[in-house]
Design a protein around this motif. Structure first.
Motif, PDB file in Angstrom:
ATOM      1  N   PHE A  10      30.913 -17.158  23.510  1.00  0.00           N
ATOM      2  CA  PHE A  10      30.641 -16.236  22.400  1.00  0.00           C
ATOM      3  C   PHE A  10      31.949 -15.739  21.784  1.00  0.00           C
ATOM      4  O   PHE A  10      32.099 -15.681  20.553  1.00  0.00           O
ATOM      5  CB  PHE A  10      29.804 -15.076  22.932  1.00  0.00           C
ATOM      6  CG  PHE A  10      29.433 -14.060  21.896  1.00  0.00           C
ATOM      7  CD1 PHE A  10      28.326 -14.240  21.083  1.00  0.00           C
ATOM      8  CD2 PHE A  10      30.190 -12.902  21.735  1.00  0.00           C
ATOM      9  CE1 PHE A  10      27.989 -13.302  20.139  1.00  0.00           C
ATOM     10  CE2 PHE A  10      29.855 -11.965  20.786  1.00  0.00           C
ATOM     11  CZ  PHE A  10      28.747 -12.158  19.981  1.00  0.00           C
ATOM     12  N   LEU A  11      32.913 -15.370  22.669  1.00  0.00           N
ATOM     13  CA  LEU A  11      34.211 -14.912  22.181  1.00  0.00           C
ATOM     14  C   LEU A  11      34.932 -16.012  21.422  1.00  0.00           C
ATOM     15  O   LEU A  11      35.574 -15.760  20.386  1.00  0.00           O
ATOM     16  CB  LEU A  11      35.053 -14.418  23.360  1.00  0.00           C
ATOM     17  CG  LEU A  11      36.461 -13.911  23.019  1.00  0.00           C
ATOM     18  CD1 LEU A  11      36.396 -12.713  22.091  1.00  0.00           C
ATOM     19  CD2 LEU A  11      37.230 -13.564  24.290  1.00  0.00           C
ATOM     20  N   GLN A  12      34.826 -17.256  21.922  1.00  0.00           N
ATOM     21  CA  GLN A  12      35.486 -18.360  21.232  1.00  0.00           C
ATOM     22  C   GLN A  12      34.885 -18.590  19.840  1.00  0.00           C
ATOM     23  O   GLN A  12      35.610 -18.846  18.872  1.00  0.00           O
ATOM     24  CB  GLN A  12      35.369 -19.639  22.074  1.00  0.00           C
ATOM     25  CG  GLN A  12      36.095 -20.840  21.495  1.00  0.00           C
ATOM     26  CD  GLN A  12      37.589 -20.599  21.368  1.00  0.00           C
ATOM     27  OE1 GLN A  12      38.194 -19.977  22.232  1.00  0.00           O
ATOM     28  NE2 GLN A  12      38.178 -21.066  20.277  1.00  0.00           N
ATOM     29  N   ARG A  13      33.560 -18.459  19.736  1.00  0.00           N
ATOM     30  CA  ARG A  13      32.944 -18.611  18.424  1.00  0.00           C
ATOM     31  C   ARG A  13      33.375 -17.511  17.482  1.00  0.00           C
ATOM     32  O   ARG A  13      33.642 -17.751  16.298  1.00  0.00           O
ATOM     33  CB  ARG A  13      31.417 -18.612  18.576  1.00  0.00           C
ATOM     34  CG  ARG A  13      30.856 -19.905  19.144  1.00  0.00           C
ATOM     35  CD  ARG A  13      29.339 -19.967  18.994  1.00  0.00           C
ATOM     36  NE  ARG A  13      28.679 -18.962  19.813  1.00  0.00           N
ATOM     37  CZ  ARG A  13      28.272 -19.168  21.055  1.00  0.00           C
ATOM     38  NH1 ARG A  13      28.477 -20.349  21.644  1.00  0.00           N
ATOM     39  NH2 ARG A  13      27.677 -18.217  21.737  1.00  0.00           N
ATOM     40  N   ARG A  14      33.463 -16.294  17.993  1.00  0.00           N
ATOM     41  CA  ARG A  14      33.932 -15.201  17.127  1.00  0.00           C
ATOM     42  C   ARG A  14      35.392 -15.415  16.738  1.00  0.00           C
ATOM     43  O   ARG A  14      35.809 -15.101  15.627  1.00  0.00           O
ATOM     44  CB  ARG A  14      33.769 -13.855  17.842  1.00  0.00           C
ATOM     45  CG  ARG A  14      32.364 -13.503  18.267  1.00  0.00           C
ATOM     46  CD  ARG A  14      31.451 -13.167  17.070  1.00  0.00           C
ATOM     47  NE  ARG A  14      30.921 -14.318  16.416  1.00  0.00           N
ATOM     48  CZ  ARG A  14      29.909 -15.070  16.883  1.00  0.00           C
ATOM     49  NH1 ARG A  14      29.338 -14.763  18.037  1.00  0.00           N
ATOM     50  NH2 ARG A  14      29.474 -16.107  16.216  1.00  0.00           N
ATOM     51  N   THR A  15      36.181 -15.952  17.689  1.00  0.00           N
ATOM     52  CA  THR A  15      37.588 -16.245  17.370  1.00  0.00           C
ATOM     53  C   THR A  15      37.681 -17.326  16.301  1.00  0.00           C
ATOM     54  O   THR A  15      38.501 -17.230  15.367  1.00  0.00           O
ATOM     55  CB  THR A  15      38.334 -16.679  18.632  1.00  0.00           C
ATOM     56  OG1 THR A  15      38.168 -15.676  19.648  1.00  0.00           O
ATOM     57  CG2 THR A  15      39.807 -16.867  18.342  1.00  0.00           C
ATOM     58  N   ASP A  16      36.844 -18.340  16.425  1.00  0.00           N
ATOM     59  CA  ASP A  16      36.832 -19.394  15.404  1.00  0.00           C
ATOM     60  C   ASP A  16      36.407 -18.840  14.053  1.00  0.00           C
ATOM     61  O   ASP A  16      36.984 -19.206  13.011  1.00  0.00           O
ATOM     62  CB  ASP A  16      35.890 -20.522  15.832  1.00  0.00           C
ATOM     63  CG  ASP A  16      36.377 -21.234  17.086  1.00  0.00           C
ATOM     64  OD1 ASP A  16      37.583 -21.108  17.389  1.00  0.00           O
ATOM     65  OD2 ASP A  16      35.567 -21.900  17.754  1.00  0.00           O
ATOM     66  N   GLU A  17      35.406 -17.964  14.065  1.00  0.00           N
ATOM     67  CA  GLU A  17      34.996 -17.357  12.803  1.00  0.00           C
ATOM     68  C   GLU A  17      36.118 -16.520  12.210  1.00  0.00           C
ATOM     69  O   GLU A  17      36.337 -16.535  10.989  1.00  0.00           O
ATOM     70  CB  GLU A  17      33.752 -16.490  13.028  1.00  0.00           C
ATOM     71  CG  GLU A  17      32.494 -17.288  13.318  1.00  0.00           C
ATOM     72  CD  GLU A  17      31.301 -16.379  13.558  1.00  0.00           C
ATOM     73  OE1 GLU A  17      31.506 -15.145  13.505  1.00  0.00           O
ATOM     74  OE2 GLU A  17      30.195 -16.896  13.800  1.00  0.00           O
ATOM     75  N   ASP A  18      36.829 -15.786  13.063  1.00  0.00           N
ATOM     76  CA  ASP A  18      37.950 -14.989  12.570  1.00  0.00           C
ATOM     77  C   ASP A  18      39.032 -15.894  11.988  1.00  0.00           C
ATOM     78  O   ASP A  18      39.618 -15.586  10.942  1.00  0.00           O
ATOM     79  CB  ASP A  18      38.505 -14.132  13.717  1.00  0.00           C
ATOM     80  CG  ASP A  18      39.597 -13.203  13.246  1.00  0.00           C
ATOM     81  OD1 ASP A  18      39.282 -12.223  12.557  1.00  0.00           O
ATOM     82  OD2 ASP A  18      40.775 -13.471  13.565  1.00  0.00           O
ATOM     83  N   GLU A  19      39.297 -17.010  12.672  1.00  0.00           N
ATOM     84  CA  GLU A  19      40.308 -17.944  12.160  1.00  0.00           C
ATOM     85  C   GLU A  19      39.851 -18.577  10.847  1.00  0.00           C
ATOM     86  O   GLU A  19      40.647 -18.735   9.909  1.00  0.00           O
ATOM     87  CB  GLU A  19      40.574 -19.031  13.212  1.00  0.00           C
ATOM     88  CG  GLU A  19      41.622 -20.058  12.808  1.00  0.00           C
ATOM     89  CD  GLU A  19      42.997 -19.452  12.621  1.00  0.00           C
ATOM     90  OE1 GLU A  19      43.832 -20.062  11.934  1.00  0.00           O
ATOM     91  OE2 GLU A  19      43.247 -18.346  13.169  1.00  0.00           O
ATOM     92  N   ASN A  20      38.579 -18.907  10.765  1.00  0.00           N
ATOM     93  CA  ASN A  20      38.061 -19.467   9.514  1.00  0.00           C
ATOM     94  C   ASN A  20      38.153 -18.455   8.384  1.00  0.00           C
ATOM     95  O   ASN A  20      38.478 -18.806   7.240  1.00  0.00           O
ATOM     96  CB  ASN A  20      36.610 -19.916   9.688  1.00  0.00           C
ATOM     97  CG  ASN A  20      36.487 -21.086  10.634  1.00  0.00           C
ATOM     98  OD1 ASN A  20      37.429 -21.880  10.783  1.00  0.00           O
ATOM     99  ND2 ASN A  20      35.346 -21.204  11.293  1.00  0.00           N
ATOM    100  N   THR A  21      37.884 -17.200   8.715  1.00  0.00           N
ATOM    101  CA  THR A  21      38.015 -16.158   7.699  1.00  0.00           C
ATOM    102  C   THR A  21      39.459 -16.024   7.255  1.00  0.00           C
ATOM    103  O   THR A  21      39.761 -15.858   6.055  1.00  0.00           O
ATOM    104  CB  THR A  21      37.499 -14.823   8.245  1.00  0.00           C
ATOM    105  OG1 THR A  21      36.164 -14.993   8.723  1.00  0.00           O
ATOM    106  CG2 THR A  21      37.511 -13.754   7.171  1.00  0.00           C
ATOM    107  N   ARG A  22      40.379 -16.102   8.217  1.00  0.00           N
ATOM    108  CA  ARG A  22      41.805 -16.019   7.849  1.00  0.00           C
ATOM    109  C   ARG A  22      42.206 -17.190   6.948  1.00  0.00           C
ATOM    110  O   ARG A  22      42.921 -17.004   5.947  1.00  0.00           O
ATOM    111  CB  ARG A  22      42.653 -16.015   9.124  1.00  0.00           C
ATOM    112  CG  ARG A  22      44.139 -15.773   8.884  1.00  0.00           C
ATOM    113  CD  ARG A  22      44.920 -15.917  10.175  1.00  0.00           C
ATOM    114  NE  ARG A  22      44.916 -17.283  10.648  1.00  0.00           N
ATOM    115  CZ  ARG A  22      45.749 -18.238  10.187  1.00  0.00           C
ATOM    116  NH1 ARG A  22      46.640 -17.945   9.261  1.00  0.00           N
ATOM    117  NH2 ARG A  22      45.682 -19.455  10.678  1.00  0.00           N
TER     118      ARG A  22
END
Length: 1672
Positions: free
Chosen positions: A1404-1416
């Motif tokens: 779950f944390l990795q998916r949120r991290t990926d979403e944060d990176e995609n947002t960046r």
């Protein structure tokens, strides 16, 4: 199940659900293997498929909304319908969960792999929510889905996926889990268009990556072009791009977690929920290859479910298809016919059978493995129940209902089963059952009352029909004796029908109320054989419809003497069928408030007031005879609170003990008639769907039947009496037993008559009393001209649609005709004689002259009728005249508006000039006068430009350095070039046509928006000036034409005179101004243009007659006797002297003697004859000479006219050419304006796009901030959980290590055996989570953490048995060992659970991290796009579009189309081309010089060869001389010189000479110093004078510096960015030029070095060194 009662009113009894019929939401579901459930109104019905038995569960709320069930877990859930609805989850029969929304829930879904419930709420929140119904907690929710969902479905293989369906798209919701945190993530699946293409859903257009600007500027998204911002800009799609897309109708999950989507258009799709890829499996028109399935068509995919044998689909075609899907190929393996459109499909839990429901309301059961045909197990039927009534039999065994479709059904009161049915094929409106026979009366929407025989229960039949209204029948009421049927509709007539079949259902008569009937109620008094009927009526029907509630304040009470009406019916009705008021004893009352329903008891009247929402009790005074005009006002004695949602319906039981009330809230309230405050209530219908429609008691008052208004349900309630009423009706009295016996005998007799009646056939049976159709046909043959009003008869259509009252009135009319037939016959004869006389007079009148002819209306003998017709005619004339006047007034107003807007407002009116002898036509420019706002704007722009031009001139004078080294010739060439350049670069020739505007910007400096707007204003002024200049020339030519026309007219007058003198008859050419040359004539209407006779009012006629009379008098006076004129006419022909023009009219009077023969003439007569001939000859010669003079004059005049007109045509031709050129100039300026407007529009689009990108950037940054905060929180949670996990791991290891310490008192070999058993584990299914669960893998069903541990411990029981205990081990130790091992197993299970949870949290944390990176990354892309857009904007501002005029031959690019594409071309300055040509000429000269040099060089080589030979010969000669010198003897002088060594003397002489020279130069230097000192003094004086001038200038400089600073500030503010960019660009170009020149210099230096080396080599080759010579 299903018992509701009021606890406070237990003494009244309770209401229980006996049975329910109906089908509300068209969906059915299994709750176990044998039981299916569906919603019916406010109840959930459970149907046993095998026994066909049903059970009912009432809704705890006020109606059932969304409904779902899950057979695997044996649970079902539904939501109620109220303001804040709740969701109820049942597992026989406990209530498990309640959750609420604001308005309603649209869909529910239950998961089969866990205690999870998904629900979707409606407006205004539109939220999808997932619940854990066991723990009654909300897991996650997502708001703002913006559209109601039509279907929700959990993935049976993975509960973390939910499919949601709406009208246009499919949405897959993924539930992401991190320990106790759940998040919903949506993936929208956009279905393809109906043609198979992808539907465009957004506005994401990619821009050109190269960065090159197109011809029309940068391409922007359509949202930027439209100027949209915010959310609408991202989803905006132009209407031209919108395509109709597929509409999903059903979905189902496959075993591989893929979605099958069926569409209403007949498409079958397969969707991968992970990649969102769509595969088209079947389409009606686009199926590839030969795999077309003809059985599938549009509407075949309305319901769908998945089975191991294939995909089951059904739809409108009434077929159940089993599809086998292999790859992308669909094959129909089996088809089952249902003959009705299917609405839903559901499988049983064992997946062996399927339940299908059809649109008409039939339930089918189909076993896939055992049968090939579906079995119909239940017929609920669709359509709303209109009314229901119990069939009065001995044991109340049956009841009758009718639907709005005309379906009449007979139900069993015990089980609620349909015994029989008949379709009447009408639209039913009401129903009532007879008390004297087994039949039912049905009222229809067409105004008919149908009588259906039910004496044979299995075969209902229609036996009679009577039409009483043209409008719907609203109420049917049998009085308590059952002898009469009272019928009411929407008008004021109430009909009384004999209800006995033995009387043929005859209509007795009617009673007329004073308004539309609202409600009826009756009560019978057996002592007096009188039935009291109370009628509630109100105002006009349209007013009631406008208010939306049927209500009235007037009450009419009348009594029906049943015995008198039965015995002497003729005495009770009048001739027209109306019941006599004296027989009825009518009384009229008026209530204080409007009422909606009434119920009559023997001594009270109960009424419901919707306005106050109360039940009111009235005591109607007896003996008071109020009339309809002056009714008796009554007030309620008491009132109690009624239904909160009305209007309500009141119903009194047959024994008058109970008062039942129902309303739109769906509540049934049963009240004690003696005490209305005591009541019990039951929610029998849904308030959300309109509440209750009708209500009825059974004859024993033990049951109640109700129908819903919108839920399509029929409810039978059983009334269990309480303590107070328990024994009231338990045993019948002897009197009642006798009445019952008489009633039974009458029913038996009437049923016998009813059974003998034939079935009604509308085609063969007509209305009673009208069988004389032949007479109607005979009368229709009478000539229309001969018939009168007495011959009018109804047509066959009128007879068919006539009501009983119409037929009755027609019979009365026939009877009157028969009674007065002889009198009418005599009157007809007299009228016929009179008519014949008048017709003869009219025919004679037609032959008379017009003056004597009478008008048609003059033959009207009826003076009163004539006056009436004249008055009507005058009124009609006045009306038409007023309409015409208003129409003329409107047209006049429109004319004035058009004239004001299109004529008066024009400063220059549009007109034209036509040529005399050609088709040329030149029009001027119509021009409006410029408004003050336009002039002020122009003045402001000009003042701004003056300031800018003055400022730029001052800057040029200060900053620019002029180069004065050019020659005069170069200056002249530059001036000529600049003139040509200014004309070409100006872009138009407006200056040559009067459009001078010195304040225009240069086309190359239009970079900012304000400059472009100001330039547009100035260009519009240029166009105005060009048009004004042409209009001036046009006016002068127009005046010239008028003068020429005037001259031609004068010459034509002279030509006309000449032609009259010469007696010539020719048509002259008369030039006139045409309509286009005199446009003002269009505003003037002349009398000659009006083709109709002008209407004159009497005043205008009188005025015109007076003017005509005065004109006639003046004319007669002018014709009076004038002696002077008459004498002049007699003597000299009316003239005083003979003019030369009259010479052609002169004649020589012939002498009288010439009438005699010539032989009889005398000499004098002969002389006179000679004189006569001489004068005649002279006159003839004079006349011929004058005629020739006139002819020559006429020719000259005609020639002059032709020359003048041709000259004007030439002038007009020049004006036409000028117009063409002016049009060209105007179009050039308008093209400039269009280009400027386009550039402004492009800039606006760029700014709009930039704002949208900034908005998205801010939104993404805010999202990034929130995601960062959430990510930080998630990381903290993962770290904290990891710490907990590490502690559990450490504890587990401690348990493992402490095993031997715990069993230290046991021998080592035994401990080793125990340790092996300690490590041994039973095999159980492992727990899997979302992280290690593949997309299609099924999860472990029911294995939560607690269940997994319980399974493990249950499996450990086998290992804990004594069989596995090592030999020789103490059982106490074994028991302690088993406890220790169980503790270890618990620890391991906890460890595994925590590990899986930790893995889930990390994923779950990795998916949120990926979403944060995609947002960046998206933020970076947005920033990059914004920067690119700004660069593009700057490049667009600099790369401006320039309009250039180029002469023919200067364009060296081929232009193909009308709009040439110059994207690959370059615009070069003329000086560049000239410099290039000069360079080419210079290089050519250099080449020629090089060639000449080469030629000369070759010539020099030849000369050098000759010189070489010469030098060789000279060398030989010199060698000879050297030998001679060597051999030469040295002389004495030579020896002395050679021997002298002191050369100082000679050097001293030279030094002395130099010293004298230096001394002389020093003297000269001193003289120069003196001169320079004097010059310095003069310069100092001049410096002081200049300093004084500088002081004066400094004071002026201060003010000028302030002015310059202000202007520089203005200039910097406006053009700093442009100037900096231009300077930077110029510096960049200078650097490039310098770099190029340095490189060129280096190359040339290298070439020069090479050439020098070559020259040196050649020189050395040609001229050898002396050293070489010496060496040689």
């Amino acid at each position: 199940m299903g018992v509701w009662h009021n606890k406070k009113m237990d003494t009244l009894g309770s209401l229980e659900v006996r049975w329910v019929q109906g089908f509300t939401n068209r969906s059915v579901a299994f709750v176990d293997r044998k039981t299916a459930c569906y919603a019916c109104g406010c109840f959930v019905v459970f149907l046993n498929i095998e026994t066909k038995m049903r059970e009912f569960l009432p809704c705890p709320g006020r109606g059932i909304g969304a409904f779902t069930a899950n057979a695997h877990m044996k649970i079902f859930a539904f939501s109620d319908q109220k303001l804040y609805p709740s969701i109820y989850v049942f597992k026989y029969p406990d209530l498990l969960i309640q959750c609420s929304a604001k308005l309603e829930y649209t869909e529910l879904a239950l998961s089969g792999s866990g205690p999870y419930l998904a629900c979707c709420s409606s407006a205004p929140d539109h939220t999808i929510t997932v619940w854990d119904w066991e723990k009654k907690i909300q897991l996650c929710s997502y708001a703002q889905i913006k559209e109601n969902l039509t279907m929700l479905a959990f993935n049976p293989m993975n509960w973390h996926q939910i499919c949601a369906l709406n009208s246009s798209s499919v949405v897959v919701w993924n539930i992401e889990q991190s320990d106790n945190l759940y998040i919903l993530k949506q993936s929208v699946i956009d279905l393809p268009a109906t043609d198979g293409s992808v539907v465009q859903t957004g506005n994401d257009h990619s821009r050109d990556a190269i960065g090159k600007l197109s011809y029309l500027g940068p391409e922007m998204p359509i949202s930027a072009i439209a100027g949209l911002l915010g959310e609408h800009a991202d989803t905006f799609v132009p209407k031209s791009y919108v395509k109709p897309h597929l509409s999903p109708s059903c979905v189902c999950w496959s075993a591989t977690s893929q979605l099958f989507v069926g569409c209403r258009e007949g498409w079958l799709l397969r969707v991968n929920p992970e990649s969102l890829l769509i595969s088209i499996l079947y389409s009606p028109k686009h199926t590839k290859g030969a795999h077309t399935v003809p059985a599938l068509q549009k509407g075949s995919f309305l319901s769908m479910t998945m089975h191991k044998d294939g995909l089951l689909v059904s739809g409108y075609d009434g077929l159940l298809h089993i599809l086998q899907v292999k790859g992308t190929v669909v094959e129909v393996t089996q088809t089952v016919a249902l003959d009705q459109p299917t609405s839903s499909i559901c499988f049983s839990p064992d997946m062996e059978s399927v339940m299908l429901t059809t649109t008409p309301g039939h339930f089918y059961h189909y076993n896939l493995s055992q049968s090939e045909k579906a079995e119909r197990i239940l017929e609920v039927l669709s359509g709303g129940f209109v009314a229901v009534s119990p069939l009065y039999t001995e044991k109340n065994r049956y009841c009758v209902s009718v639907r709005d479709s005309g379906e009449l059904q007979l139900w069993s009161m015990d089980a609620g089963l349909c015994v029989s049915s008949i379709n009447l094929h009408i639209q039913a409106s009401t129903l009532a059952c007879s008390l004297v026979a087994q039949y039912v009366a049905v009222g229809t929407a067409s105004g008919n009352v149908l009588f259906v025989d039910l004496s044979t229960n299995q075969q209902p039949r229609l036996v009679h029909q009577v039409r009483v209204y043209h409008t719907p029948v609203e109420q049917l009421l049998f009085e308590q004796g059952g002898n009469f049927l009272i019928v009411s509709g929407s008008d004021a007539n109430i009909f009384l029908v004999d209800a006995r079949p033995s009387k043929g259902f005859e209509v007795i008569g009617y009673i007329e109320a004073s308004g539309p009937v609202v409600c009826l109620s009756s009560v019978s008094t057996k002592e007096r054989n009188v039935v009291k009927v109370v009628v509630l009526y109100g105002g006009r029907r349209d007013e009631q419809m406008k208010r939306g509630v049927k209500e009235g304040k007037r009450i009419m009470l009348f009594s029906l003497p049943t015995q008198k009406i039965s015995s002497d019916r003729a005495a009770c009705v009048d001739q027209s069928g109306c019941l006599i008021s004296e027989v009825l004893q009518v009384c009229h009352y008026e209530a204080k408030y409007p009422l909606t329903s009434i119920a009559l008891s023997p001594n009270r009247l109960y009424a419901y007031c919707h306005l106050k929402k109360t039940i009111q009790i009235y005591q109607l005074p007896e003996g008071v005879t109020g009339t309809s005009d002056s009714p008796k006002r009554v007030a309620p004695d008491s009132e109690v609170e009624g239904h909160p949602l009305g209007p309500a319906l009141l119903l009194m039981s047959s024994q008058h003990a109970w008062l039942a009330t129902v309303g739109r809230d769906g509540l049934l309230c049963l009240r004690d008639a003696s005490n209305l405050d005591q009541y019990e209530q039951f929610q029998c219908h849904s308030s959300w769907l309109g509440g209750v429609r009708s209500l009825v008691f059974t004859s024993d008052n033990q049951s109640l039947l109700s129908t819903g208004l919108g839920d399509g349900s029929l409810v039978c309630l059983k009334h269990r009496l309480g303590l107070m009423r328990g024994g009231r009706s338990s045993t019948p009295t002897p009197g009642s037993q006798a009445v019952f016996t008489r009633r039974e005998s009458m029913i038996s007799a009437e049923n016998t008559v009813l059974g003998q009646m034939t079935e009604w056939d509308p085609a063969t049976q007509s209305a009673p009393g009208f069988d004389n159709k032949e007479g109607v046909r005979q009368r229709s043959d009478i000539d229309v001209t001969e018939q009168d009003d007495s011959y009018c008869s109804p047509t066959s259509e009128a007879l068919c649609s006539a009501t009983w009252l119409d037929n009755k009135l027609e019979l009365v009319s026939k009877e009157e005709n028969q009674k007065f037939a002889e009198i009418k016959q005599n009157l007809r004869k007299s009228i016929k004689v009179l008519r014949d006389t008048i017709q003869v007079m009219m025919r004679e009148n037609e032959g008379l002259p017009e003056m004597e002819r009478l008008e048609q209306q003059e033959f009207n003998l009826d003076v009163a009728e004539k006056k009436r017709l004249q008055a009507e005619g005058e009124q009609e004339v006045q009306r038409v005249r007023s309409e015409i006047e208003m129409e003329n007034l409107a047209k006049s107003y429109l004319r004035e508006v058009l004239k004001k807007e299109c004529w008066d407002s024009m400063k220059v009116k549009g007109k034209a000039i036509k040529a005399f002898h050609s088709s040329y036509e030149v029009k001027n420019y119509p021009m409006r006068d410029r408004t003050q706002k336009e002039l002020d704007e122009l003045l402001l722009v000009e003042n701004m430009r003056k300031i800018e031009l003055a400022d730029s001139k001052l800057q040029r004078d200060i900053l620019e350095q002029r180069n004065h080294a050019l020659t005069e010739c170069e200056d002249e060439e530059e001036e000529k070039g600049s003139e040509v350049e200014s004309t070409a670069l100006f872009g138009s020739l407006s200056a040559q046509f009067g459009g001078t505007q010195p304040h225009l910007h240069s086309q190359f400096s239009l970079h900012i928006r304000e400059q472009k707007i100001n330039q547009i204003t100035l260009l519009q002024d240029v166009i105005y000036k060009v048009k004004s200049g042409f209009n001036k020339e046009f006016d002068s030519v127009y005046k010239q034409k008028k003068q020429e026309i005037h001259r031609v007219q004068e010459k034509n007058r002279r030509i006309t005179e000449i032609m009259a003198e010469l007696d010539l008859k020719e048509t002259l050419w008369e030039p006139k101004l045409s309509a286009s040359e005199r446009p003002e004539r269009a505003l003037i209407v002349e009398d000659s243009e009006i083709k109709v006779e002008k209407f004159l009012s009497p005043e205008q006629r009188q005025k015109e007659e007076e003017q005509r009379r005065e004109e006639e008098e003046r004319r007669l006076k002018a014709k009076g006797d004038n002696i002077r004129e008459r004498a002049l006419d007699d003597m000299m022909g009316g003239v005083l002297e003979v003019k030369r023009e009259d010479i052609l009219k002169m004649e020589i009077c012939q002498p009288e003697f010439m009438s005699k023969p010539e032989l009889q003439w005398t000499e004098e007569e002969r002389k006179a004859h000679k004189d006569y001939e001489k004068k005649a000859k002279e006159l003839q010669e004079e006349q011929e000479k004058y005629r020739k003079t006139l002819e020559s004059e006429m020719k000259k005049l005609q020639t002059s006219i032709k020359e003048v007109t041709q000259g004007f045509d030439e002038t007009l031709t020049k004006l036409f050419e000028r117009k063409v050129k002016s049009e060209m100039v105007i179009y050039q300026e308008e093209l400039k304006i269009a280009n400027l407007l386009h550039s402004i529009m492009i800039e606006d689009e760029i700014l709009s796009r930039e704002k949208q990108l900034n908005h998205k950037l801010e939104k993404m940054r805010a999202l990034k901030q929130n995601m960062g905060d959430d990510l930080k929180k998630y990381k903290e949670d993962v770290d904290a959980f990891r710490e907990t996990y590490d502690n559990i791991v450490a504890e587990d290891k401690l348990l493992d290590r402490g095993f031997r310490k715990e069993f230290f008192d046991i021998p080592g070999h035994v401990v080793d055996q125990l340790y092996k058993l300690y490590k041994r584990r039973p095999r159980v299914h492992q727990i899997r989570t979302q992280t290690d669960m593949p997309s299609g893998a099924p999860p472990a069903v029911g294995q939560t953490q607690a269940e997994g541990l319980s399974l493990m411990l249950k499996a450990m029981d086998d290992l804990d048995s004594m069989e596995h205990m090592p030999d020789g081990l103490d059982p106490a130790v074994w028991e302690r060992f088993c406890q220790s091992r169980r503790a270890k197993v618990g620890s391991e299970h906890q460890l595994k659970t925590k590990a899986l949870t930790l893995a889930e949290m990390q994923a779950f944390l990795q998916r949120r991290t990926d979403e944060d990176e995609n947002t960046r990354l998206e933020i970076l892309n947005l920033i990059e796009e914004i920067n690119s857009l700004r660069e593009e904007k700057m490049r667009f501002r600099l790369d401006i579009m320039v309009q250039i005029l180029i002469k023919q031959g200067q364009v060296e690019v081929e232009a193909g189309d009308f709009v040439a594409d110059y994207s690959d071309s370059l615009l070069l300055h003329r000086s560049v081309v000239e410099d290039l040509n000069g360079t080419i000429r210079m290089l050519g000269d250099q080449k020629i010089a090089s060639m000449v040099e080469s030629k000369d060089f070759r010539k020099g080589i030849i000369q050098q060869e000759w010189e070489h030979r010469r030098m060789h010969m000279l060398m030989e000669d010199l060698n000879n001389r050297a030998r001679d010198i060597q051999m030469l003897r040295v002389s004495q002088e030579l020896q002395e010189y050679l021997s002298e060594t002191d050369h100082d003397n000679r050097m001293s002489k030279q030094v002395a000479t130099l010293e004298k020279t230096i001394a002389q130069q020093e003297k000269t230097h001193l003289k120069n110093i003196q001169n320079y000192k004097r010059l310095i003094k003069q310069l100092e004086k001049q410096t002081a004078a200049k300093a004084e001038k500088n002081t004066t200038l400094d004071t002026q400089l201060a003010s000028m510096q302030i002015t310059v600073a202000e202007r520089r500030n203005i200039y910097d503010t406006i053009a700093t960015e442009e100037n900096q960019e231009a300077e930077a660009e110029q510096r960049y170009q200078d650097i490039l030029e310098r770099k190029r020149l340095v490189g060129l210099a280096k190359e040339q230096a290298q070439e020069v070095a090479v050439l020098n080396a070559e020259v040196e080599r050649m020189r050395m080759k040609t001229f050898p060194a002396l050293a070489q010579l010496k060496h040689s």
